[in-house]
Design an enzyme around this catalytic site. Structure first.
Site, PDB file in Angstrom:
ATOM      1  N   HIS A  18       1.188  -0.940  -0.090  1.00 39.03           N
ATOM      2  CA  HIS A  18       0.136   0.285  -0.554  1.00 39.03           C
ATOM      3  C   HIS A  18       1.432   1.571   0.336  1.00 39.03           C
ATOM      4  O   HIS A  18       2.252   1.360  -0.599  1.00 39.03           O
ATOM      5  CB  HIS A  18      -1.310  -0.082   1.308  1.00 39.03           C
ATOM      6  CG  HIS A  18      -0.773   0.161   2.939  1.00 39.03           C
ATOM      7  ND1 HIS A  18       0.223   1.234   2.576  1.00 39.03           N
ATOM      8  CD2 HIS A  18      -0.376  -0.811   3.426  1.00 39.03           C
ATOM      9  CE1 HIS A  18       1.133   0.833   4.225  1.00 39.03           C
ATOM     10  NE2 HIS A  18       0.132   0.080   5.020  1.00 39.03           N
ATOM     11  N   HIS A  21       4.742   1.474   2.014  1.00 41.19           N
ATOM     12  CA  HIS A  21       5.113   0.591   0.901  1.00 41.19           C
ATOM     13  C   HIS A  21       5.834   1.600   0.311  1.00 41.19           C
ATOM     14  O   HIS A  21       7.386   1.523  -0.085  1.00 41.19           O
ATOM     15  CB  HIS A  21       5.047  -0.917   0.514  1.00 41.19           C
ATOM     16  CG  HIS A  21       4.301  -1.786   2.105  1.00 41.19           C
ATOM     17  ND1 HIS A  21       3.001  -2.441   1.839  1.00 41.19           N
ATOM     18  CD2 HIS A  21       4.732  -1.837   2.827  1.00 41.19           C
ATOM     19  CE1 HIS A  21       2.466  -2.899   2.927  1.00 41.19           C
ATOM     20  NE2 HIS A  21       3.892  -3.011   4.219  1.00 41.19           N
ATOM     21  N   CYS A 126       3.538  -8.601  21.002  1.00 41.60           N
ATOM     22  CA  CYS A 126       2.271  -7.628  19.685  1.00 41.60           C
ATOM     23  C   CYS A 126       3.488  -8.393  18.333  1.00 41.60           C
ATOM     24  O   CYS A 126       4.781  -8.253  17.791  1.00 41.60           O
ATOM     25  CB  CYS A 126       2.509  -6.234  19.609  1.00 41.60           C
ATOM     26  SG  CYS A 126       1.837  -6.173  18.288  1.00 41.60           S
ATOM     27  N   CYS A 129       3.883  -5.933  15.510  1.00 43.81           N
ATOM     28  CA  CYS A 129       5.522  -5.265  15.778  1.00 43.81           C
ATOM     29  C   CYS A 129       6.288  -6.207  15.453  1.00 43.81           C
ATOM     30  O   CYS A 129       7.657  -5.997  15.716  1.00 43.81           O
ATOM     31  CB  CYS A 129       5.861  -4.963  17.138  1.00 43.81           C
ATOM     32  SG  CYS A 129       4.347  -2.915  17.080  1.00 43.81           S
ATOM     33  N   CYS A 143      -0.771  -2.904  22.909  1.00 43.52           N
ATOM     34  CA  CYS A 143      -0.011  -2.219  22.397  1.00 43.52           C
ATOM     35  C   CYS A 143       0.479  -0.684  21.269  1.00 43.52           C
ATOM     36  O   CYS A 143      -0.867   0.055  20.959  1.00 43.52           O
ATOM     37  CB  CYS A 143       0.340  -3.352  20.683  1.00 43.52           C
ATOM     38  SG  CYS A 143       1.803  -2.598  19.386  1.00 43.52           S
ATOM     39  N   HIS A 146       0.418  -1.158  17.121  1.00 42.33           N
ATOM     40  CA  HIS A 146      -1.378  -1.681  16.607  1.00 42.33           C
ATOM     41  C   HIS A 146      -2.668  -1.270  17.250  1.00 42.33           C
ATOM     42  O   HIS A 146      -3.218  -1.336  17.176  1.00 42.33           O
ATOM     43  CB  HIS A 146      -0.718  -2.757  16.238  1.00 42.33           C
ATOM     44  CG  HIS A 146       0.454  -2.929  15.712  1.00 42.33           C
ATOM     45  ND1 HIS A 146       1.856  -3.176  15.533  1.00 42.33           N
ATOM     46  CD2 HIS A 146      -0.022  -3.320  14.248  1.00 42.33           C
ATOM     47  CE1 HIS A 146       2.290  -3.432  14.535  1.00 42.33           C
ATOM     48  NE2 HIS A 146       1.701  -3.175  13.730  1.00 42.33           N
ATOM     49  N   LYS A 290      -5.998   7.398  10.090  1.00 36.28           N
ATOM     50  CA  LYS A 290      -4.699   7.086  10.358  1.00 36.28           C
ATOM     51  C   LYS A 290      -5.244   5.527   8.929  1.00 36.28           C
ATOM     52  O   LYS A 290      -6.254   5.219   8.820  1.00 36.28           O
ATOM     53  CB  LYS A 290      -4.878   5.886  11.197  1.00 36.28           C
ATOM     54  CG  LYS A 290      -3.679   5.460  11.849  1.00 36.28           C
ATOM     55  CD  LYS A 290      -3.084   4.984  13.089  1.00 36.28           C
ATOM     56  CE  LYS A 290      -1.734   4.288  13.171  1.00 36.28           C
ATOM     57  NZ  LYS A 290      -2.316   3.216  13.555  1.00 36.28           N
ATOM     58  N   LYS A 293      -5.480  -1.184   7.350  1.00 31.27           N
ATOM     59  CA  LYS A 293      -6.411  -2.091   6.803  1.00 31.27           C
ATOM     60  C   LYS A 293      -7.929  -2.537   7.039  1.00 31.27           C
ATOM     61  O   LYS A 293      -8.806  -2.242   5.922  1.00 31.27           O
ATOM     62  CB  LYS A 293      -5.267  -3.437   6.964  1.00 31.27           C
ATOM     63  CG  LYS A 293      -5.150  -2.745   5.291  1.00 31.27           C
ATOM     64  CD  LYS A 293      -3.575  -4.676   4.694  1.00 31.27           C
ATOM     65  CE  LYS A 293      -2.916  -4.604   6.122  1.00 31.27           C
ATOM     66  NZ  LYS A 293      -1.958  -5.847   6.268  1.00 31.27           N
TER      67      LYS A 293
HETATM   68  N1  MSP Z   1       9.403  -6.207   8.363  1.00 29.13           N
HETATM   69  C1  MSP Z   1       9.884  -5.216   8.891  1.00 29.13           C
HETATM   70  C2  MSP Z   1      10.880  -4.445   8.213  1.00 29.13           C
HETATM   71  C3  MSP Z   1      12.087  -5.118   8.490  1.00 29.13           C
HETATM   72  S1  MSP Z   1      13.328  -3.788   7.676  1.00 29.13           S
HETATM   73  C4  MSP Z   1      14.766  -4.189   8.110  1.00 29.13           C
HETATM   74  C5  MSP Z   1       7.894  -4.133   8.969  1.00 29.13           C
HETATM   75  N2  MSP Z   1       7.275  -3.974   7.284  1.00 29.13           N
HETATM   76  S2  MSP Z   1       6.311  -3.356   7.115  1.00 29.13           S
HETATM   77  O1  MSP Z   1       5.477  -4.197   5.785  1.00 29.13           O
HETATM   78  O2  MSP Z   1       5.083  -3.225   8.113  1.00 29.13           O
HETATM   79  O3  MSP Z   1       6.558  -1.787   6.736  1.00 29.13           O
HETATM   80  C6  MSP Z   1       7.348  -1.530   6.272  1.00 29.13           C
HETATM   81  C7  MSP Z   1       7.688   0.090   6.142  1.00 29.13           C
HETATM   82  O4  MSP Z   1       5.735   1.165   5.927  1.00 29.13           O
HETATM   83  C8  MSP Z   1       8.131   1.011   7.149  1.00 29.13           C
HETATM   84  O5  MSP Z   1       8.761   1.575   6.804  1.00 29.13           O
HETATM   85  C9  MSP Z   1       6.687   1.545   7.896  1.00 29.13           C
HETATM   86  O6  MSP Z   1       6.761   3.420   7.923  1.00 29.13           O
HETATM   87  C10 MSP Z   1       6.236   1.642   6.231  1.00 29.13           C
HETATM   88  N3  MSP Z   1       4.531   2.073   7.035  1.00 29.13           N
HETATM   89  C11 MSP Z   1       3.442   1.628   6.496  1.00 29.13           C
HETATM   90  N4  MSP Z   1       2.370   2.488   6.961  1.00 29.13           N
HETATM   91  C12 MSP Z   1       3.285   3.936   6.408  1.00 29.13           C
HETATM   92  C13 MSP Z   1       2.491   5.295   6.580  1.00 29.13           C
HETATM   93  N5  MSP Z   1       0.654   4.763   6.728  1.00 29.13           N
HETATM   94  N6  MSP Z   1       2.822   6.052   5.098  1.00 29.13           N
HETATM   95  C14 MSP Z   1       4.310   5.704   5.802  1.00 29.13           C
HETATM   96  N7  MSP Z   1       5.022   4.931   5.525  1.00 29.13           N
HETATM   97  C15 MSP Z   1       3.975   3.876   6.555  1.00 29.13           C
HETATM   98  O7  MSP Z   1       8.108  -3.312   9.471  1.00 29.13           O
END
Ligand code: MSP
Length: 488
Positions: A18, A21, A126, A129, A143, A146, A290, A293
């Site tokens: 999304h 990412h 959690c 996390c 948490c 979350h 926020k 999903k």
């Molecule tokens: N797997 C771990 C990271 C391990 S790195 C060695 C993880 N994965 S994640 O899929 O949950 O999230 C990845 C990234 O997406 C994070 O950097 C997180 O900050 C980012 N984002 C998730 N939601 C977001 C927003 N709403 N806005 C901007 N970035 C956000 O964490």
């Protein structure tokens, strides 16, 4: 040639990607392209974090094995990055054999050093996390990130002597002031480290989806150790060693602690160099809410591109907020920037100029006298400095100042009236458009190519950002660059 190694977090492949990412990966792509434009030898790594309880649980709910489950989702990430025109050098998965081997090697090193010992753990966990919390961290039993109920977990576990790294970490922060970036996120980490660090549980034996500990097969490696070392294992391949350590680990603010406390401590323990910068960006909200999903408040890559096209969304996400700050995403805001800055200011400039070259010179242009005054309006130094310090929105602002100057130049010179000066004026505008196409190429690669095709030139490098490079040639006018979108 200077090397430049940059990484994104590796994402949990438990759903399609999304905006969150996409944002990190896009920024990394822009930065990678920019460094290449400068002539650096770039290595850009992204990938997925396949192991851990979160994935094991999600797979189980779907009645699949975690391997099957992740194998099915990985193509979704690759497809999304392709659609967004993201060109990484490697897509790493923590289930890749070469990565698993490196994880075992470093764990053995840390163990041999005496930094790992066996004990038992009881605490609040959690799964979202993939981290333990203390009672004090929780908000009404939930948490803090979350907002979901945590699980009480008790297990035999190996521990990493994180407590012994407090001073070393504080020294690292002091000696490398930009290691934790941006500056405004630093103090909180420093303060927490000053309060003292507890040893960290780094193994699990209640489930099997992970890398076995090299010194105890009953246990698997805690997912965050496994994940963090992806940045290192990608450089253990032949020819890639020169890239270590990373120049920047780009991440989101929620995982700053893992990257600026655990990560450097693990590296110190394994006797490895530390990345130069960990840069944490902020979070996007969606129409002021926020991203969630479960509440349906989410926007995926396809939908992002659907608003006004790939380059428009690439531009918007980098222009709208300072990298490092939080920001709000809305379709209206994307459309507004698309219609004004892209269609009106950049698109029109190209369209108008090429239209006149067609009309007055049958599409042909001749190298004329460069207008120093016009090119003095371009502040390349400011653009470069801002790009190199992650101020992408300011760099774009500088590029757009120049675009405005070129538009003004046409209005002032009035080539439609000034028959005598017309050819030189249009030459200068074309040459300026060529320069602009190089400058925007990291942000909008497709647009840059389209412009150059119409000009009949190849996309240049940063060295060609100077006046008078354009030779005689012929344009090939094509479709307009950006369509205006009606606001729904
Ligand atoms: N797997 C771990 C990271 C391990 S790195 C060695 C993880 N994965 S994640 O899929 O949950 O999230 C990845 C990234 O997406 C994070 O950097 C997180 O900050 C980012 N984002 C998730 N939601 C977001 C927003 N709403 N806005 C901007 N970035 C956000 O964490």
């Amino acid at each position: 040639m200077a090397k430049y190694y940059l990484t994104t977090p590796i994402y949990y492949p438990n759903d399609i990607p999304h905006i969150g990412h996409a944002y990190t990966t896009l920024v990394a792509d822009v930065l990678a392209r920019w460094k290449k434009l400068k002539g650096d030898d770039v290595f850009f790594l992204t990938g997925t974090d396949d192991h851990g309880k979160k994935i094991a649980k999600a797979a189980e709910e779907k009645g699949m094995s975690p391997q099957e489950f992740t194998d099915k989702l990985i193509p979704e990430f690759k497809k999304a990055w392709e659609k967004l025109n993201i060109k990484y050098d490697r897509f790493i998965r923590t289930t890749d054999k070469d990565h698993e081997k490196v994880v075992k090697e470093v764990l053995q090193k840390m163990y041999d050093k005496g930094d790992i010992y066996k004990s038992a753990y009881e605490g609040y966990y959690c799964v979202g996390c993939e981290a333990y919390y203390t009672e004090k961290d929780l908000e009404e039993g939930c948490c803090p990130i979350h907002k979901k109920k945590v699980e009480i977990m008790k297990e035999e576990s190996y521990f990493f002597k994180l407590s012994e790294y407090q001073d070393k970490l504080l020294k690292l922060y002091e000696e490398n002031p930009s290691f934790i970036s941006p500056e405004h996120r630093k103090q909180e980490i420093v303060n927490r480290v000053k309060e003292g660090l507890k040893d960290l549980s780094i193994s699990r034996n209640s489930f099997r989806w992970g890398v076995e500990l090299p010194f105890d097969k009953e246990h698997i490696t805690y997912v965050w150790i496994d994940a963090l070392f992806n940045y290192y294992s990608a450089t253990r391949k032949k020819g890639k060693e020169k890239y270590w350590p990373a120049d920047v680990n780009i991440i989101g603010k929620d995982i700053l602690w893992f990257h600026t406390v655990y990560w450097p401590a693990f590296l110190m323990s394994a006797g490895l160099k530390i990345p130069n910068i960990v840069f944490a960006h902020g979070w996007w909200t969606l129409d002021k809410e926020k991203v969630s999903k479960s509440r349906g408040k989410v926007i995926n890559v396809e939908e992002l591109i659907g608003i006004a096209g790939v380059d428009s969304i690439r531009y918007f996400l980098l222009r709208e907020i300072p990298f490092g700050d939080d920001g709000d995403f809305s379709e209206e805001a994307v459309i507004e920037r698309n219609n004004n800055e892209l269609a009106n200011e950049l698109g029109n400039l190209v369209n108008r100029c090429l239209g006149m070259v067609d009309k007055y010179f049958k599409g042909k242009y001749k190298k004329g006298k460069s207008d120093k005054e016009l090119f003095s309006k371009l502040n390349l130094d400011a653009i470069t400095k801002n790009m190199d310090s992650f101020k992408f929105n300011v760099a774009l602002g500088e590029i757009w100042k120049f675009i405005a100057e070129v538009n003004k130049y046409i209005n002032d010179k009035k080539p439609w009236e000034d028959e005598k000066g017309r050819e030189d004026t249009l030459y200068n505008v074309l040459d300026a458009i060529r320069v602009i196409s190089i400058l925007v190429s990291s942000f909008m690669p497709e647009t840059s190519e389209k412009i150059n095709k119409q000009l009949g030139v190849k996309t240049g490098s940063l060295k060609e950002v100077k006046m008078g490079i354009l030779k005689d040639g012929k344009i090939k006018k094509d479709e307009i660059l950006f369509k205006k979108i009606e606001n729904a």
